[in-house]
Write a protein that holds these residues in place. Structure first.
Motif, short mmCIF file in Angstrom:
data_model
loop_
_atom_site.label_atom_id
_atom_site.label_comp_id
_atom_site.label_asym_id
_atom_site.label_seq_id
_atom_site.Cartn_x
_atom_site.Cartn_y
_atom_site.Cartn_z
N LEU A 585 24.82 -64.32 53.06
CA LEU A 585 26.22 -64.42 53.48
C LEU A 585 26.46 -65.52 54.49
O LEU A 585 27.59 -65.98 54.65
CB LEU A 585 26.69 -63.07 54.07
N SER A 586 25.40 -65.93 55.19
CA SER A 586 25.55 -66.95 56.23
C SER A 586 25.00 -68.28 55.74
O SER A 586 24.22 -68.35 54.79
CB SER A 586 24.83 -66.51 57.51
N GLY A 587 25.39 -69.35 56.41
CA GLY A 587 24.87 -70.67 56.08
C GLY A 587 25.47 -71.23 54.81
O GLY A 587 26.42 -70.69 54.23
N ALA A 588 24.90 -72.33 54.36
CA ALA A 588 25.41 -73.02 53.17
C ALA A 588 25.08 -72.28 51.88
O ALA A 588 25.61 -72.61 50.82
CB ALA A 588 24.84 -74.44 53.11
N ASP A 589 24.17 -71.28 51.97
CA ASP A 589 23.73 -70.56 50.77
C ASP A 589 24.56 -69.31 50.51
O ASP A 589 24.08 -68.36 49.90
CB ASP A 589 22.26 -70.17 50.90
N PHE A 590 25.82 -69.27 50.97
CA PHE A 590 26.65 -68.10 50.72
C PHE A 590 26.71 -67.84 49.21
O PHE A 590 27.00 -68.73 48.41
CB PHE A 590 28.07 -68.31 51.24
N GLY A 591 26.42 -66.58 48.82
CA GLY A 591 26.45 -66.24 47.41
C GLY A 591 25.14 -66.47 46.69
O GLY A 591 25.09 -66.35 45.46
N MET A 592 24.05 -66.77 47.44
CA MET A 592 22.74 -66.98 46.82
C MET A 592 21.99 -65.66 46.77
O MET A 592 21.84 -64.97 47.79
CB MET A 592 21.95 -68.02 47.60
N LEU A 593 21.50 -65.31 45.59
CA LEU A 593 20.77 -64.06 45.39
C LEU A 593 19.28 -64.29 45.63
O LEU A 593 18.69 -65.22 45.07
CB LEU A 593 20.99 -63.56 43.97
N PHE A 594 18.65 -63.44 46.45
CA PHE A 594 17.22 -63.51 46.73
C PHE A 594 16.53 -62.32 46.06
O PHE A 594 16.92 -61.17 46.27
CB PHE A 594 16.96 -63.48 48.24
N ASP A 595 15.51 -62.63 45.28
CA ASP A 595 14.80 -61.60 44.52
C ASP A 595 13.30 -61.79 44.74
O ASP A 595 12.67 -62.62 44.10
CB ASP A 595 15.16 -61.74 43.04
N TYR A 596 12.73 -61.00 45.64
CA TYR A 596 11.31 -61.13 45.98
C TYR A 596 10.40 -60.34 45.05
O TYR A 596 9.23 -60.68 44.90
CB TYR A 596 11.06 -60.62 47.41
N PHE A 597 10.91 -59.26 44.46
CA PHE A 597 10.02 -58.31 43.80
C PHE A 597 10.35 -58.05 42.33
O PHE A 597 10.03 -57.00 41.80
CB PHE A 597 10.03 -56.98 44.58
N GLY A 598 11.00 -59.01 41.68
CA GLY A 598 11.29 -58.85 40.25
C GLY A 598 12.39 -57.85 39.97
O GLY A 598 12.44 -57.27 38.89
N ALA A 599 13.32 -57.67 40.91
CA ALA A 599 14.38 -56.68 40.73
C ALA A 599 15.32 -57.07 39.59
O ALA A 599 15.77 -56.23 38.81
CB ALA A 599 15.18 -56.52 42.03
N TYR A 600 15.63 -58.36 39.50
CA TYR A 600 16.55 -58.82 38.46
C TYR A 600 15.98 -58.51 37.08
O TYR A 600 16.69 -58.05 36.18
CB TYR A 600 16.81 -60.31 38.61
N ARG A 601 14.69 -58.72 36.93
CA ARG A 601 14.02 -58.41 35.67
C ARG A 601 14.11 -56.92 35.37
O ARG A 601 14.39 -56.50 34.24
CB ARG A 601 12.55 -58.83 35.74
N ASP A 602 13.92 -56.08 36.38
CA ASP A 602 13.95 -54.63 36.16
C ASP A 602 15.36 -54.15 35.84
O ASP A 602 15.53 -53.18 35.09
CB ASP A 602 13.41 -53.89 37.39
N LEU A 603 16.38 -54.82 36.38
CA LEU A 603 17.75 -54.49 36.01
C LEU A 603 17.98 -54.79 34.54
O LEU A 603 18.63 -54.02 33.82
CB LEU A 603 18.75 -55.27 36.86
N GLN A 604 17.45 -55.93 34.09
CA GLN A 604 17.60 -56.28 32.68
C GLN A 604 16.86 -55.30 31.78
O GLN A 604 17.35 -54.92 30.72
CB GLN A 604 17.06 -57.69 32.44
N GLU A 605 15.66 -54.92 32.22
CA GLU A 605 14.85 -54.01 31.41
C GLU A 605 15.20 -52.55 31.63
O GLU A 605 14.61 -51.66 31.03
CB GLU A 605 13.37 -54.25 31.72
N LYS A 606 16.15 -52.30 32.53
CA LYS A 606 16.60 -50.94 32.84
C LYS A 606 15.42 -50.05 33.23
O LYS A 606 15.21 -48.97 32.69
CB LYS A 606 17.36 -50.34 31.65
#
Length: 880
Positions: A585-606
Motif C-alpha cells: 500500500l505504501s511507496g511506488a509499488d501500490f497495488g503490488m501483490l507479494f506471494d512468498y509461499f505459492g499462495a496464488y498457485r494454491d488459489l488456482q488449484e483450490k
C-alpha cells in the motif's frame, strides 16, 4: 438469447474456446465479433468438415441478447459491436480468459479467469470435471487452440492444466495430424523476408541493468503469425526479453516475449493498449508510425522494467541473533525457535561470527553443549552491503557452501541473505512442486510479484480503494512499509466480498495506527503487548493494524510467544498458504501483490495447505480452520495437509486444546453457510470425539442437522426483529443422540460458562419433554388447541424451538411450533391485574389463574375484545 464470441482477429485459441463454451451453453449462438487470423481462415478453407455452425454477425438480433459469453478477452475495445451489449443493464456477461492480469473493463457476472497457457484449457477442465463429452471434431478444434497458444506445450506460460486438457482431448479422438498441419507450418516466403529484416534491426538496450532486445520492420502488406517469428528470434539469439514491432498498413503490431521476472511484457504492453501474460503479450497501435511506437516503448521501459536485484532486495530484516555468551545447547534452541539454519552471534551491537545448525548438532553429539557457541562459530565471512550485486554473493554461497551472508550499513547489521534466498532468486519460476512436504520457509518457491491495482479498481468500492491509498500515504510519511494482508487479499483474488481489512506494518504498527487515526480524526484502540491496534471509523467500520511479527510455541497447543519480525516471517506464521498474500500500500509499488509461499498457485488449484509440518502441533485449532476454509471456498485440503491432520488426531494433540479455543472454532464452523458439510468432514477425520467421545454421526444426527438448515432458513425469511444463535441450534442437533449427562460433559469440555451451561441443559431437557408430549398427542389423534401449544412452548428459547422443529419427524408438530413463533407467542390479554383488583378479586394466586384463563380464551378465539375479557373475568371471580 445467449451468444458466444471473442475478440476481433480471432485465432485458434478463440476457436477452441468457443467450441468448448458451446458445450457449456448448448443453446448459445457462436458469433465472431470481427475478422480471423489468416491461419484460421486457411484452416476453414482446407478443412470444411471441421467448421462448426457459426452465426453471421449481421444475422444477430443484438436487442435479444440476455447473456454474453466472452472467451479469451476482457476488454470492450476488442469485441466490436458486442461492447454495447456487455455494458447493457440486465445482460449477464460470462468471461473465460487465461489472462488474469489483463486490464479489461468488462466486469463479469460469471465464468472463470485464471492463469493458464490457453483459454481453451480452462473450459476443457470445466467440461472434464462435469463429465461432459466432446466429439473428435470438437476435440481437434480445442487441441488446435491449446497447441497454438502454448507453442505445442513448450512456452513458459504453459501450465499443468494445459497438459491435462491435451491428454483428455487426445483420449476423445483429437486428430494430431490435423493439428500439426496447421499449427506447425513452414514459414512462407514473406515471413522469411520479415524475419530477415527483424534480425537486421535487432538491438539490445540495457534498462535498469536488464538487457532488453527490440526489433522493428515496416511492410506495405500484411504478414500473419508474427508471434511465431518472435519465438524463433528469441530462441535463435538466446534473448531474455524481446519486443517485435512491425508496421503493416495503418497499424503497428507489437509482440513481446520474456523469460525473466524483471520484464513483465504483459504489464508493459497493457500500457500500449494490449495485454497478455508476464511471459507473452501483444498489442496493436493505430495512428502512429513504427518509429513513434518504438520511441514510446523505449520511454516506457525504464518505468516498467524492474532492476536486477541487489542484496537489499533479497535480505531478510530484522535479523534474529543470539548474544555472544550463548551456550551451544542454548544455540540449538535459538535455531529451532526461529526455524533457521544459521544465525549471527552478537557482542552488543557488533557482530562477531556466525553459528550454524550443522556445527551445533555435531558439538552436542560430542557432549559440548555447555561451551559457548562463540568457541566454534565462523569468524570469517563475507560482509555485504545493501547495494552488493547478487552475482557477488553467488560464489560465496554456492561454491564455498556458506549458509548465510550478513548485510551491513557501515558497521550496523541490517539484514541477512540465506542460501534459500539466493536459490529462490536464481531458479525463480523453474521449480513447481505440486505438494510441499517440508517447511515452506525452506521451499524454493519464487517470491512472485503481480500488479493487482487494476483488479482493486475494478472489484473494490471506490471508498475502499481511497482508504487503502490513504493508509499507504501515512506509511510513506512515516517511512514504514504498509501491506494489506490475509483474507481480504485472498477474497479479492477469488472475487468474493470481504470488508475485513487487515494491515501489516514493517515497523511500529501502533505508531502507524495512531498517526493515521489522528490525521483522519478517527478513534484507535491499541494493544501494546501484541503490537496491534484497531482503527475505528465514525460509522463503526474498523481496520485492524499489526506490526509484522513472528510467533513460536513453547509447547503443543499453547498460546504463542510474539516477537517483531519481517513481512515474510509475519506471513509465515499464518495458518494456510492461501492466507499469506500481501498487497503493498505504501511507496511506488501500490497495488503490488507479494506471494512468498505459492499462495496464488494454491488459489488456482483450490488447495488448502499448511506452511510447515508442525503447524497442527503448534496450533491444533488450525485443523478446524482448514475444514472451515475448505467448505466455505469449495477447496480441497491437500493430501499432505490431510495426512498432518490425521497425525494430529492420532497423537492426541487436540486433547491439549483449551475448551474456549475449541468452542470458538466450532461456533465459527456452525455460523458458516453450509455447516453440515464441515461437520461431516470433521466426523470423517475423527474430530468429533474431542468434543465428547459419545458424539458419533449417525443417520438420526444427520437427519436433524439437515433439517436445521431448513428451519433456520425459514426463520430468516420471516424477517423478525429477532436474532438467533444459529450455532446453538446446530450444536443441539449434533448432540441430539447423547444423554443429558454427556451433553453436560460436552459443554464442560468446551468451557461453556457455568450459568449458560445450566440454562442450556435446562432448555434441552424442557424442549425434549415438550416434544415428547406433542408427538404423543399427534400420534393419538387428540385435538390440540392453540392455547395448548402456547403453554407447552412458552418459556423456550428460539434456538430450542428451532431445534424441536428440526428434530421432530411429524409435520403437525412443526406446524405447532411455526404457529407459536409466527402468531401465538405475540398474543396478550387486554386486561391486567389492576382490572381484576377493581373487580374485587382479593390478592392471591387466583390472579395468575384467571389471567391465564383469559389468555386461553384469547388464544382459542373465545375472547375478541376487552369487554369479552372483562366478562370472563367477572364470571371467574363470581365463581370463587
Amino acid at each position: 438469447m445467449d451468444v458466444i464470441t471473442t475478440h476481433v482477429n480471432a485465432d485458434f485459441d478463440c476457436l477452441g474456446a468457443m467450441v468448448a463454451a458451446k458445450r457449456l451453453y448448448p443453446d448459445a449462438l457462436m458469433v465472431f465479433s470481427g475478422s480471423q487470423e489468416k491461419s484460421m481462415r486457411d484452416f476453414f478453407l482446407k478443412s470444411p468438415s471441421y467448421v462448426p455452425p457459426f452465426t453471421r454477425l449481421k444475422d444477430v438480433d443484438f436487442e435479444q441478447i440476455t447473456r454474453l459469453i466472452l472467451v479469451d478477452c476482457q476488454h470492450s475495445s476488442r469485441v466490436g459491436r458486442f461492447a454495447e451489449v456487455a455494458g447493457r443493464p440486465g445482460v449477464e456477461v460470462h468471461i473465460y480468459d487465461h489472462h488474469p492480469g489483463a486490464s479489461g473493463d468488462i466486469r463479469p457476472s460469471g465464468g472463470e479467469i485464471r492463469d493458464c497457457g490457453a483459454s481453451t484449457s480452462i473450459l476443457a477442465k470445466i467440461l472434464r470435471e462435469r463429465g461432459t463429452e466432446v466429439t473428435p471434431v470438437e476435440a481437434t478444434l480445442m487441441m488446435l487452440g491449446i497447441y497454438e497458444d502454448t507453442g505445442n506445450l513448450t512456452f513458459p506460460s504453459t501450465t499443468t492444466d494445459d497438459y491435462a486438457a491435451a491428454s483428455w482431448l487426445l483420449e476423445r479422438g483429437a486428430n494430431l495430424n490435423v493439428v500439426a498441419d496447421f499449427v506447425t507450418q513452414e514459414l512462407t516466403a514473406q515471413q522469411v523476408s520479415l524475419l530477415n529484416d527483424l534480425i537486421k534491426s535487432l538491438q539490445t538496450v540495457c534498462v535498469n541493468g536488464v538487457d532488453v532486445a527490440i526489433a522493428h520492420a515496416a511492410l506495405e502488406y500484411y504478414v500473419g503469425d508474427i508471434a511465431v517469428l518472435a519465438h524463433m528470434m528469441r530462441d535463435m539469439e538466446n534473448l531474455e526479453a524481446l519486443f517485435v514491432v512491425v508496421a503493416m498498413g495503418d497499424r503497428v503490431y507489437l509482440v513481446a516475449r520474456s523469460r525473466i521476472p524483471e520484464v513483465d511484457v504483459g504489464a508493459i504492453l497493457r500500457e500500449m493498449g494490449g495485454g497478455g501474460h508476464a511471459t507473452a503479450a501483444a498489442a496493436t497501435v493505430r495512428g502512429e508510425t513504427v518509429i513513434q511506437v518504438v520511441e514510446r516503448l523505449q520511454r516506457l521501459l525504464p518505468e516498467r522494467v524492474n532492476p536486477k536485484r541487489t542484496a537489499a532486495d533479497l535480505m531478510s530484516s530484522p535479523v534474529m541473533t543470539m548474544p555472544v555468551g550463548t551456550t551451544l545447547a542454548e544455540a540449538r534452541e535459538y535455531l529451532t525457535r526461529y526455524n533457521v539454519n544459521a544465525m549471527p552471534v552478537m557482542d552488543g551491537e557488533r557482530m562477531t561470527g556466525i553459528i550454524s545448525r550443522r556445527i551445533v548438532e555435531k558439538a552436542l553429539y560430542h557432549g559440548l553443549g555447555d561451551l559457548p557457541a562463540s568457541e566454534y562459530m565462523h569468524t570469517e565471512y563475507l560482509c555485504a552491503e545493501p547495494s552488493t550485486p547478487i552475482a557477488a554473493l553467488q560464489e560465496y554461497i554456492v561454491v564455498q557452501h556458506r549458509r548465510l551472508v550478513p548485510v551491513f550499513e557501515k558497521e550496523r547489521l541490517v539484514g541477512v541473505i540465506t542460501r534459500t534466498d539466493l536459490l529462490r532468486y536464481m531458479y525463480a519460476g523453474l521449480q513447481r512442486t505440486a505438494e510441499a512436504v517440508y517447511d515452506l520457509a525452506r521451499d524454493n518457491l519464487p517470491v512472485r510479484r503481480r500488479e493487482v491495482l487494476h483488479l482493486m479498481n475494478k472489484s473494490l468500492p471506490a471508498r475502499v480503494v481511497s482508504l487503502l491509498r490513504d493508509l499507504g500515504r501515512v506509511g510513506d510519511e512515516l517511512e514504514l512499509p504498509v501491506y494489506a494482508v490475509g483474507g481480504f487479499v485472498r477474497d479479492l483474488l477469488l472475487g468474493n466480498e470481504n470488508d475485513d481489512i487487515d494491515v501489516s506494518v514493517e515497523g511500529d504498527g501502533i505508531l502507524f495506527a495512531e498517526t493515521f487515526a489522528a490525521r483522519m480524526g478517527y478513534r484507535v484502540k491499541s494493544h501494546e503487548k501484541f503490537g496491534t491496534a484497531v482503527i475505528v471509523f465514525p460509522d463503526g467500520f474498523k481496520v485492524d493494524v499489526a506490526s509484522t511479527r513472528l510467533e513460536y510455541y513453547a509447547t503443543p497447543g499453547a498460546l504463542p510467544t510474539v516477537e517483531r519480525s519481517s513481512l515474510k516471517m509475519d506471513l509465515y506464521r499464518r495458518d494456510f498458504t492461501i492466507n499469506t498474500l500481501a498487497i503493498r500500500l505504501s511507496g511506488a509499488d501500490f497495488g503490488m501483490l507479494f506471494d512468498y509461499f505459492g499462495a496464488y498457485r494454491d488459489l488456482q488449484e483450490k488447495s488448502i495447505r499448511v506452511l510447515h509440518n508442525l503447524s497442527f502441533v503448534e496450533d491444533p485449532t488450525r485443523v478446524f480452520r482448514a475444514i472451515r476454509f475448505e467448505q466455505r471456498l469449495g477447496f480441497q485440503i491437500s493430501r499432505h495437509t490431510e495426512n498432518l491432520v490425521k497425525n494430529a488426531v492420532k497423537m492426541g494433540f487436540l486433547d491439549k486444546l483449551g475448551g474456549k479455543r475449541l468452542l470458538n472454532e466450532l461456533v465459527a464452523i456452525m455460523k458458516e453457510r453450509e455447516p453440515v458439510r464441515a461437520i461431516l468432514r470433521m466426523s470423517g477425520l475423527g474430530l468429533l470425539r474431542f468434543i465428547h467421545p459419545e458424539i458419533v454421526l449417525q443417520a438420526e444426527n444427520l437427519r436433524v442437522l439437515d433439517e436445521v438448515k431448513k428451519v433456520t432458513t425459514w426463520f430468516d425469511l420471516l424477517y423478525l426483529a429477532e436474532t438467533v444463535e444459529v450455532w446453538v441450534v446446530y450444536f443441539l442437533a449434533l448432540t441430539t443422540a447423547i444423554s443429558d449427562d454427556s451433553f453436560w460433559g460436552a459443554c464442560t469440555r468446551l468451557s461453556v460458562s457455568e450459568h449458560y451451561r445450566e440454562r442450556l441443559i435446562e432448555m434441552r431437557i424442557h424442549g425434549e419433554q415438550v416434544l415428547e408430549v406433542m408427538e404423543r398427542k399427534v400420534a393419538r389423534g387428540e385435538d390440540v388447541r392453540p392455547s395448548d401449544i402456547y403453554f407447552w412452548l412458552r418459556g423456550l428459547t428460539t434456538e430450542v424451538l428451532l431445534y424441536i422443529m428440526a428434530k421432530t419427524r411429524r409435520d403437525e408438530v412443526r406446524k405447532f411450533v411455526s404457529l407459536f413463533v409466527t402468531r401465538l407467542r405475540g398474543v396478550t390479554t387486554s386486561i391486567t391485574g389492576d382490572d381484576l383488583k377493581r373487580l374485587g378479586l382479593p390478592a392471591g394466586p387466583r390472579y395468575r389463574e384467571i389471567l391465564d384463563r383469559i389468555l386461553t380464551a384469547r388464544l382459542n378465539g373465545e375472547a375478541a375484545s376487552r369487554d369479552d375479557e372483562l366478562r370472563i373475568a367477572s364470571g371467574e371471580i363470581a365463581a370463587v
